[in-house]
Design a protein around this motif. Structure first.
Motif, PDB file in Angstrom:
ATOM      1  N   ASN A  58       0.431  -1.547   0.077  1.00 14.54           N
ATOM      2  CA  ASN A  58       0.216   0.551   0.106  1.00 14.54           C
ATOM      3  C   ASN A  58       1.007   2.056  -0.318  1.00 14.54           C
ATOM      4  OD1 ASN A  58      -2.162  -1.186   0.049  1.00 14.54           O
ATOM      5  ND2 ASN A  58      -2.740  -2.102   2.206  1.00 14.54           N
ATOM      6  N   GLY A  59       2.163   1.383  -0.210  1.00 15.70           N
ATOM      7  CA  GLY A  59       2.907   2.324   0.192  1.00 15.70           C
ATOM      8  C   GLY A  59       3.541   3.169   1.475  1.00 15.70           C
ATOM      9  N   ASP A  60       2.910   4.560   1.326  1.00 22.93           N
ATOM     10  CA  ASP A  60       3.581   5.114   2.111  1.00 22.93           C
ATOM     11  C   ASP A  60       1.573   5.584   2.803  1.00 22.93           C
ATOM     12  OD1 ASP A  60       5.629   6.008   1.659  1.00 22.93           O
ATOM     13  OD2 ASP A  60       5.287   7.176   0.744  1.00 22.93           O
ATOM     14  N   GLY A  61       0.262   4.733   2.264  1.00 21.12           N
ATOM     15  CA  GLY A  61      -1.164   5.065   1.975  1.00 21.12           C
ATOM     16  C   GLY A  61      -1.220   4.888   3.770  1.00 21.12           C
ATOM     17  N   CYS A  62      -0.081   3.661   4.091  1.00 20.66           N
ATOM     18  CA  CYS A  62      -0.838   3.559   5.457  1.00 20.66           C
ATOM     19  C   CYS A  62      -0.075   3.822   6.751  1.00 20.66           C
ATOM     20  CB  CYS A  62      -0.924   1.618   5.426  1.00 20.66           C
ATOM     21  SG  CYS A  62      -2.521   1.331   4.314  1.00 20.66           S
ATOM     22  N   GLU A  63      -0.908   3.968   8.103  1.00 23.71           N
ATOM     23  CA  GLU A  63       0.584   4.082   8.773  1.00 23.71           C
ATOM     24  C   GLU A  63       0.111   3.145   9.661  1.00 23.71           C
ATOM     25  OE1 GLU A  63      -0.289   6.797  12.892  1.00 23.71           O
ATOM     26  OE2 GLU A  63       0.341   7.704  11.205  1.00 23.71           O
ATOM     27  N   VAL A  64       0.472   1.939   9.935  1.00 29.88           N
ATOM     28  CA  VAL A  64       0.986   0.963  10.512  1.00 29.88           C
ATOM     29  C   VAL A  64       0.944   0.561  12.018  1.00 29.88           C
ATOM     30  CG1 VAL A  64       1.108  -1.709   9.711  1.00 29.88           C
ATOM     31  CG2 VAL A  64       0.573  -0.269   8.097  1.00 29.88           C
ATOM     32  N   HIS A  65       0.559   0.229  12.363  1.00 31.55           N
ATOM     33  CA  HIS A  65       0.981  -0.207  14.226  1.00 31.55           C
ATOM     34  C   HIS A  65      -0.233  -1.823  14.310  1.00 31.55           C
ATOM     35  CE1 HIS A  65       0.984   3.801  15.583  1.00 31.55           C
ATOM     36  NE2 HIS A  65      -0.272   3.662  14.284  1.00 31.55           N
ATOM     37  N   ALA A  66       0.994  -2.485  15.151  1.00 27.86           N
ATOM     38  CA  ALA A  66       1.081  -3.803  15.582  1.00 27.86           C
ATOM     39  C   ALA A  66       0.557  -3.689  17.273  1.00 27.86           C
ATOM     40  CB  ALA A  66       1.434  -4.769  14.608  1.00 27.86           C
ATOM     41  N   ILE A  67       0.562  -4.771  17.558  1.00 28.11           N
ATOM     42  CA  ILE A  67       0.194  -5.344  18.910  1.00 28.11           C
ATOM     43  C   ILE A  67       1.195  -7.052  18.460  1.00 28.11           C
ATOM     44  CG2 ILE A  67      -0.603  -4.117  19.798  1.00 28.11           C
ATOM     45  CD1 ILE A  67      -2.624  -6.304  20.126  1.00 28.11           C
ATOM     46  N   GLU A  68       1.749  -7.644  19.484  1.00 33.77           N
ATOM     47  CA  GLU A  68       3.092  -8.930  19.501  1.00 33.77           C
ATOM     48  C   GLU A  68       2.238  -8.773  20.975  1.00 33.77           C
ATOM     49  OE1 GLU A  68       3.257 -12.629  19.944  1.00 33.77           O
ATOM     50  OE2 GLU A  68       1.598 -11.578  18.253  1.00 33.77           O
ATOM     51  N   PRO A  69       2.172  -9.502  21.769  1.00 32.36           N
ATOM     52  CA  PRO A  69       2.457  -9.629  23.280  1.00 32.36           C
ATOM     53  C   PRO A  69       4.552 -10.937  23.335  1.00 32.36           C
ATOM     54  CG  PRO A  69       0.555 -11.137  22.487  1.00 32.36           C
ATOM     55  CD  PRO A  69       0.163 -10.567  22.032  1.00 32.36           C
ATOM     56  N   ASP A  70       4.011 -11.760  21.945  1.00 31.63           N
ATOM     57  CA  ASP A  70       5.302 -12.993  22.751  1.00 31.63           C
ATOM     58  C   ASP A  70       6.509 -12.187  21.542  1.00 31.63           C
ATOM     59  OD1 ASP A  70       7.073 -15.054  21.839  1.00 31.63           O
ATOM     60  OD2 ASP A  70       5.821 -15.847  22.101  1.00 31.63           O
ATOM     61  N   PRO A  71       7.623 -11.787  22.946  1.00 32.65           N
ATOM     62  CA  PRO A  71       8.430 -11.484  22.462  1.00 32.65           C
ATOM     63  C   PRO A  71       9.524 -12.188  21.599  1.00 32.65           C
ATOM     64  CG  PRO A  71       9.028 -12.065  24.882  1.00 32.65           C
ATOM     65  CD  PRO A  71       7.524 -12.564  24.276  1.00 32.65           C
ATOM     66  N   TYR A  72       9.642 -13.030  20.982  1.00 30.67           N
ATOM     67  CA  TYR A  72      10.180 -13.927  20.112  1.00 30.67           C
ATOM     68  C   TYR A  72       9.294 -14.095  18.843  1.00 30.67           C
ATOM     69  CZ  TYR A  72      12.065 -16.000  24.871  1.00 30.67           C
ATOM     70  OH  TYR A  72      13.053 -16.483  25.907  1.00 30.67           O
ATOM     71  N   MET A  73       8.025 -13.976  19.112  1.00 29.58           N
ATOM     72  CA  MET A  73       7.955 -13.727  17.967  1.00 29.58           C
ATOM     73  C   MET A  73       7.784 -12.241  17.591  1.00 29.58           C
ATOM     74  SD  MET A  73       5.305 -15.874  16.551  1.00 29.58           S
ATOM     75  CE  MET A  73       4.227 -17.880  17.428  1.00 29.58           C
ATOM     76  N   ARG A  74       7.599 -10.807  18.440  1.00 26.60           N
ATOM     77  CA  ARG A  74       7.937  -9.633  18.476  1.00 26.60           C
ATOM     78  C   ARG A  74       9.004  -9.477  17.222  1.00 26.60           C
ATOM     79  NH1 ARG A  74       6.252  -8.066  22.723  1.00 26.60           N
ATOM     80  NH2 ARG A  74       8.629  -7.776  23.656  1.00 26.60           N
ATOM     81  N   LYS A  75      10.362 -10.238  17.792  1.00 28.06           N
ATOM     82  CA  LYS A  75      11.544  -9.922  16.926  1.00 28.06           C
ATOM     83  C   LYS A  75      11.105 -10.388  15.682  1.00 28.06           C
ATOM     84  CE  LYS A  75      16.504 -11.334  17.487  1.00 28.06           C
ATOM     85  NZ  LYS A  75      17.134 -12.198  18.858  1.00 28.06           N
ATOM     86  N   ARG A  76      10.937 -11.345  15.257  1.00 27.80           N
ATOM     87  CA  ARG A  76      10.969 -11.766  14.306  1.00 27.80           C
ATOM     88  C   ARG A  76       9.827 -11.055  13.202  1.00 27.80           C
ATOM     89  NH1 ARG A  76      12.763 -17.224  12.967  1.00 27.80           N
ATOM     90  NH2 ARG A  76      13.713 -18.367  14.934  1.00 27.80           N
ATOM     91  N   ALA A  77       8.935 -10.575  13.586  1.00 24.52           N
ATOM     92  CA  ALA A  77       8.050  -9.660  12.966  1.00 24.52           C
ATOM     93  C   ALA A  77       8.656  -8.555  12.847  1.00 24.52           C
ATOM     94  CB  ALA A  77       7.231  -9.305  14.081  1.00 24.52           C
ATOM     95  N   SER A  78       9.419  -7.975  13.828  1.00 24.42           N
ATOM     96  CA  SER A  78      10.190  -6.518  12.852  1.00 24.42           C
ATOM     97  C   SER A  78      11.261  -6.589  12.365  1.00 24.42           C
ATOM     98  CB  SER A  78      10.806  -6.475  14.842  1.00 24.42           C
ATOM     99  OG  SER A  78      11.920  -4.970  14.643  1.00 24.42           O
ATOM    100  N   GLN A  79      11.589  -8.102  12.610  1.00 26.64           N
ATOM    101  CA  GLN A  79      12.609  -7.970  10.914  1.00 26.64           C
ATOM    102  C   GLN A  79      11.470  -8.083   9.619  1.00 26.64           C
ATOM    103  OE1 GLN A  79      16.054  -8.571  10.689  1.00 26.64           O
ATOM    104  NE2 GLN A  79      15.735  -8.297   8.911  1.00 26.64           N
ATOM    105  N   LYS A  80      11.069  -8.877   9.860  1.00 25.67           N
ATOM    106  CA  LYS A  80       8.937  -9.290   8.889  1.00 25.67           C
ATOM    107  C   LYS A  80       9.693  -7.770   8.390  1.00 25.67           C
ATOM    108  CE  LYS A  80       8.661 -12.774   8.472  1.00 25.67           C
ATOM    109  NZ  LYS A  80       7.201 -14.370   8.830  1.00 25.67           N
ATOM    110  N   ALA A  81       9.041  -6.977   8.980  1.00 23.20           N
ATOM    111  CA  ALA A  81       8.960  -5.069   8.733  1.00 23.20           C
ATOM    112  C   ALA A  81      10.207  -5.317   7.353  1.00 23.20           C
ATOM    113  CB  ALA A  81       8.718  -4.789  10.048  1.00 23.20           C
ATOM    114  N   ALA A  82      10.929  -4.916   8.332  1.00 26.57           N
ATOM    115  CA  ALA A  82      12.901  -4.461   8.159  1.00 26.57           C
ATOM    116  C   ALA A  82      12.516  -5.111   6.911  1.00 26.57           C
ATOM    117  CB  ALA A  82      13.713  -4.237   9.220  1.00 26.57           C
ATOM    118  N   ASP A  83      12.905  -5.651   6.271  1.00 27.39           N
ATOM    119  CA  ASP A  83      12.727  -6.449   4.854  1.00 27.39           C
ATOM    120  C   ASP A  83      11.782  -6.083   4.062  1.00 27.39           C
ATOM    121  OD1 ASP A  83      14.918  -8.087   5.877  1.00 27.39           O
ATOM    122  OD2 ASP A  83      13.299  -9.600   6.504  1.00 27.39           O
TER     123      ASP A  83
END
Length: 216
Positions: A58-83
């Protein structure tokens, strides 16, 4: 949050992207969730970030927020966002107590997450609260089956729950969504997808009713 309330499943996080048939089973449905969105979007229970690459389209059309309480999942999600080149405001909060003001989002996404939430009714109330009137809840969830499959789910659920990071096979999530007084159905589709016992899979869109007031 006390240590007893912490969510941490390091083994599940480590193998999730390997054992879940994302490309062949869920990817096109996650694209359905993300397609055409704009404004402020909240991904509830982002997991390892499987929806992030689709939101990035969607390009710059979205300001994306997310929650994930599991720190191990969250670490992988952060990397996937960066990728994916996607800027995501990612927090470790729970869906039952969202850290956002009323009417904060144009859309909320839930993908294979209401099966794991401890108090799904409280979480849905929070989703309705943070959605602006006219905003959409888009979901992709596995739900309780019918007939012999439901009996099989009942039998397997205690073991599945422990092995699959708190996932419940018997949730009647669609009924919960449809019956919420502040949400109206736009579309619901039962998919010819899923692998027993985590099936059937249902996707859909609901809209927060105009003029509804969900604040306490």
């Amino acid at each position: 949050m006390s240590r007893q309330d912490e969510v941490a499943h390091p083994l599940v996080a480590a193998v999730y992207d390997w054992v879940v048939p994302e490309r062949f089973l869920f990817a096109r449905h996650r694209q359905y969730l993300a397609s055409g969105l704009s404004g402020r979007v909240l991904d509830v229970g982002a997991g390892t970030g499987a929806t992030f690459p689709h939101l990035a389209r969607n390009g710059d059309g979205c300001e994306v927020h997310a929650i994930e309480p599991d720190p191990y999942m969250r670490k992988r999600a952060s990397q996937k966002a960066a990728d994916a080149g996607l800027e995501v405001h990612l927090r470790g909060d729970r869906a039952e107590s969202l850290p956002y003001v009323d009417d904060a989002f144009d859309a909320v996404l839930s993908s294979l997450v209401f099966c794991t939430i401890g108090d799904p009714d409280a979480a849905l109330a929070e989703v309705a609260r943070v959605l602006r009137p006219g905003g959409e809840l888009r979901f992709l969830e596995h739900v309780r089956a019918d007939g012999w499959r439901a009996s099989g789910q009942e039998l397997l659920n205690p073991v599945w729950n422990r092995l699959a990071g708190g996932c419940n096979l018997e949730r009647e999530t669609v009924e919960r969504f449809v019956c919420h007084p502040d949400l109206e159905v736009l579309e619901i589709e039962r998919l010819e997808a899923g692998i027993f016992p985590a099936e059937p899979i249902v996707r859909g869109r609901l809209r927060r009713r105009e003029g509804s007031c969900v604040s306490e």
